[in-house]
Design an enzyme around this catalytic site. Structure first.
Site, PDB file in Angstrom:
ATOM      1  N   ASP A  18      59.528  21.092  32.583  1.00 38.10           N
ATOM      2  CA  ASP A  18      60.989  21.145  32.679  1.00 38.10           C
ATOM      3  C   ASP A  18      61.436  21.432  34.115  1.00 38.10           C
ATOM      4  O   ASP A  18      60.720  22.077  34.877  1.00 38.10           O
ATOM      5  CB  ASP A  18      61.499  22.249  31.732  1.00 38.10           C
ATOM      6  CG  ASP A  18      62.942  22.031  31.339  1.00 38.10           C
ATOM      7  OD1 ASP A  18      63.531  20.998  31.729  1.00 38.10           O
ATOM      8  OD2 ASP A  18      63.493  22.897  30.644  1.00 38.10           O
ATOM      9  N   ASN A  20      62.791  19.074  36.462  1.00 38.59           N
ATOM     10  CA  ASN A  20      62.762  18.005  37.472  1.00 38.59           C
ATOM     11  C   ASN A  20      64.161  17.726  38.021  1.00 38.59           C
ATOM     12  O   ASN A  20      64.350  17.583  39.240  1.00 38.59           O
ATOM     13  CB  ASN A  20      62.233  16.702  36.864  1.00 38.59           C
ATOM     14  CG  ASN A  20      60.785  16.786  36.473  1.00 38.59           C
ATOM     15  OD1 ASN A  20      60.104  17.734  36.817  1.00 38.59           O
ATOM     16  ND2 ASN A  20      60.313  15.797  35.734  1.00 38.59           N
ATOM     17  N   GLY A  21      65.118  17.625  37.099  1.00 39.20           N
ATOM     18  CA  GLY A  21      66.484  17.274  37.509  1.00 39.20           C
ATOM     19  C   GLY A  21      67.090  18.348  38.398  1.00 39.20           C
ATOM     20  O   GLY A  21      67.652  18.054  39.461  1.00 39.20           O
ATOM     21  N   HIS A  35      61.804  13.525  38.992  1.00 40.16           N
ATOM     22  CA  HIS A  35      60.779  12.963  38.098  1.00 40.16           C
ATOM     23  C   HIS A  35      59.601  12.418  38.918  1.00 40.16           C
ATOM     24  O   HIS A  35      58.447  12.575  38.545  1.00 40.16           O
ATOM     25  CB  HIS A  35      61.367  11.856  37.231  1.00 40.16           C
ATOM     26  CG  HIS A  35      62.444  12.346  36.298  1.00 40.16           C
ATOM     27  ND1 HIS A  35      62.325  13.512  35.575  1.00 40.16           N
ATOM     28  CD2 HIS A  35      63.676  11.838  35.985  1.00 40.16           C
ATOM     29  CE1 HIS A  35      63.417  13.691  34.841  1.00 40.16           C
ATOM     30  NE2 HIS A  35      64.252  12.694  35.079  1.00 40.16           N
ATOM     31  N   ASP A  65      64.123  12.943  21.481  1.00 37.61           N
ATOM     32  CA  ASP A  65      65.539  13.218  21.746  1.00 37.61           C
ATOM     33  C   ASP A  65      65.961  12.845  23.167  1.00 37.61           C
ATOM     34  O   ASP A  65      67.155  12.841  23.473  1.00 37.61           O
ATOM     35  CB  ASP A  65      65.841  14.702  21.474  1.00 37.61           C
ATOM     36  CG  ASP A  65      65.740  15.011  19.997  1.00 37.61           C
ATOM     37  OD1 ASP A  65      66.224  14.201  19.182  1.00 37.61           O
ATOM     38  OD2 ASP A  65      65.149  16.054  19.647  1.00 37.61           O
ATOM     39  N   LEU A 129      37.893  16.155  30.755  1.00 34.62           N
ATOM     40  CA  LEU A 129      39.224  16.652  30.368  1.00 34.62           C
ATOM     41  C   LEU A 129      39.856  15.645  29.415  1.00 34.62           C
ATOM     42  O   LEU A 129      39.823  14.434  29.670  1.00 34.62           O
ATOM     43  CB  LEU A 129      40.112  16.795  31.620  1.00 34.62           C
ATOM     44  CG  LEU A 129      41.564  17.235  31.369  1.00 34.62           C
ATOM     45  CD1 LEU A 129      41.617  18.706  30.927  1.00 34.62           C
ATOM     46  CD2 LEU A 129      42.424  17.047  32.616  1.00 34.62           C
ATOM     47  N   ARG A 173      56.014  26.580  29.565  1.00 32.64           N
ATOM     48  CA  ARG A 173      57.241  25.820  29.854  1.00 32.64           C
ATOM     49  C   ARG A 173      57.747  26.258  31.212  1.00 32.64           C
ATOM     50  O   ARG A 173      57.879  27.461  31.467  1.00 32.64           O
ATOM     51  CB  ARG A 173      58.308  26.059  28.790  1.00 32.64           C
ATOM     52  CG  ARG A 173      59.540  25.187  29.054  1.00 32.64           C
ATOM     53  CD  ARG A 173      60.567  25.229  27.944  1.00 32.64           C
ATOM     54  NE  ARG A 173      61.593  24.222  28.189  1.00 32.64           N
ATOM     55  CZ  ARG A 173      62.183  23.481  27.274  1.00 32.64           C
ATOM     56  NH1 ARG A 173      61.856  23.637  26.016  1.00 32.64           N
ATOM     57  NH2 ARG A 173      63.100  22.593  27.595  1.00 32.64           N
ATOM     58  N   SER A 181      61.529  22.982  21.821  1.00 33.84           N
ATOM     59  CA  SER A 181      62.033  21.600  21.876  1.00 33.84           C
ATOM     60  C   SER A 181      61.188  20.607  21.082  1.00 33.84           C
ATOM     61  O   SER A 181      60.866  19.513  21.563  1.00 33.84           O
ATOM     62  CB  SER A 181      62.149  21.142  23.340  1.00 33.84           C
ATOM     63  OG  SER A 181      63.020  21.983  24.046  1.00 33.84           O
TER      64      SER A 181
HETATM   65  C1  FPP Z   1      62.253  17.581  32.215  1.00 37.98           C
HETATM   66  O1  FPP Z   1      63.044  17.832  33.345  1.00 37.98           O
HETATM   67  C2  FPP Z   1      61.404  16.451  32.463  1.00 37.98           C
HETATM   68  C3  FPP Z   1      61.405  15.299  31.747  1.00 37.98           C
HETATM   69  C4  FPP Z   1      62.275  15.048  30.590  1.00 37.98           C
HETATM   70  C5  FPP Z   1      60.512  14.195  32.101  1.00 37.98           C
HETATM   71  C6  FPP Z   1      59.132  14.594  32.513  1.00 37.98           C
HETATM   72  C7  FPP Z   1      58.556  13.474  33.264  1.00 37.98           C
HETATM   73  C8  FPP Z   1      57.742  13.583  34.340  1.00 37.98           C
HETATM   74  C9  FPP Z   1      57.225  14.853  34.840  1.00 37.98           C
HETATM   75  C10 FPP Z   1      57.328  12.377  35.114  1.00 37.98           C
HETATM   76  C11 FPP Z   1      56.798  11.233  34.306  1.00 37.98           C
HETATM   77  C12 FPP Z   1      55.643  11.590  33.473  1.00 37.98           C
HETATM   78  C13 FPP Z   1      54.411  11.022  33.561  1.00 37.98           C
HETATM   79  C14 FPP Z   1      53.347  11.421  32.580  1.00 37.98           C
HETATM   80  C15 FPP Z   1      54.054  10.020  34.562  1.00 37.98           C
HETATM   81  P1  FPP Z   1      64.599  17.597  33.217  1.00 37.98           P
HETATM   82  O2  FPP Z   1      64.900  16.206  33.624  1.00 37.98           O
HETATM   83  O3  FPP Z   1      65.048  17.971  31.853  1.00 37.98           O
HETATM   84  O4  FPP Z   1      65.118  18.613  34.291  1.00 37.98           O
HETATM   85  P2  FPP Z   1      66.412  19.531  34.167  1.00 37.98           P
HETATM   86  O5  FPP Z   1      66.216  20.422  32.978  1.00 37.98           O
HETATM   87  O6  FPP Z   1      66.393  20.272  35.458  1.00 37.98           O
HETATM   88  O7  FPP Z   1      67.580  18.609  34.033  1.00 37.98           O
END
Ligand code: FPP
Length: 228
Positions: A18, A20-21, A35, A65, A129, A173, A181
């Protein structure tokens, strides 16, 4: 170098990646940059995991979701997943990683199911792994589907849901949220939970090692009493 085989000693760690955004927008970047940076974290963590005593890793890449997100972000994530599978399969195979994707495949965009099948086939011999990536995944749906084949014991149900990965030992997480989730709900029945503030793009092998150090200090009793 320590070598771990699915089914032998070693932990099953589940990761909810969690933040990334928020990581990206905090830097004035589009969410997609988060991402992309998250993929680098996946590489670092997969490289570090076997030597930290991890035999199976399950990553939550896209939940059932997550289709509710804006179409452009969903399309970006789908392209990123496909690119990761196509670009990484050979490297994963060389480093002894077996890749398995869990979740629905019938709603994925054209080309992605084929990329998944090819990456699974290319890495099938890996024993160092077990890397499971959850895409279009819902634990409730997975439990419903497994229950439809009428398993007769908890062990059979776990086998249907988790295969060689088995029960989750530790669920981590990132980014401060404290919820599951709809991830691996059956397999986490006795998982230890770790919620860390680090956003996923800043997570690395050292961060995983710190979570595992904390995990190893915990007293897991599985409903019993502390050993005398
Ligand atoms: C949650 O952060 C992240 C995701 C929903 C996507 C996870 C994807 C990756 C890490 C990259 C692609 C995966 C692979 C296996 C190549 P969020 O977007 O909900 O962040 P936020 O809560 O800050 O908005």
């Amino acid at each position: 170098m320590q070598s771990t085989l699915p089914g032998s000693d070693g932990l099953h760690v589940a990761l909810i990646m969690d933040g990334n955004g928020r990581w990206a927008t905090g830097r004035g970047l589009p969410r997609t940059a988060g991402h992309r940076a998250g993929v680098e974290s996946i590489r670092r963590v997969c490289e570090a995991a076997p030597d930290l005593g991890v035999r199976a890793l399950t990553l939550y890449a896209f939940s059932a979701d997550n289709w509710r997100r804006p179409a452009e972000e969903v399309a970006f994530l789908m392209r990123l997943l496909r690119r990761y599978l196509e670009a990484e399969a050979a490297r994963l195979a060389d480093s002894g990683v077996r890749l398995v994707v869990i979740g629905r495949r019938d709603r994925l965009p054209e080309g992605l199911p084929e990329a998944i099948a090819a990456a699974e086939a290319a890495t099938a011999a890996g024993t160092r792994l077990l890397l499971r990536i959850a895409i279009d995944y819902s634990a409730r749906d997975a439990i419903l589907a497994a229950a439809a084949s009428a398993p007769r014991s908890r062990e059979e149900m776990t086998g249907l849901l988790a295969g060689a990965a088995g029960d989750v030992d530790l669920l981590v997480r990132t980014s401060g949220e404290k919820r599951l989730s709809d991830f691996l709900l059956w397999e986490c029945a006795y998982a230890e939970l770790a919620f860390v503030d680090t956003p996923w793009p800043d997570f690395d092998g050292a961060a995983l090692a710190a979570c595992l150090d904390d995990f190893r200090r915990r007293d897991r009793r599985f409903g019993g009493l502390k050993a005398a």
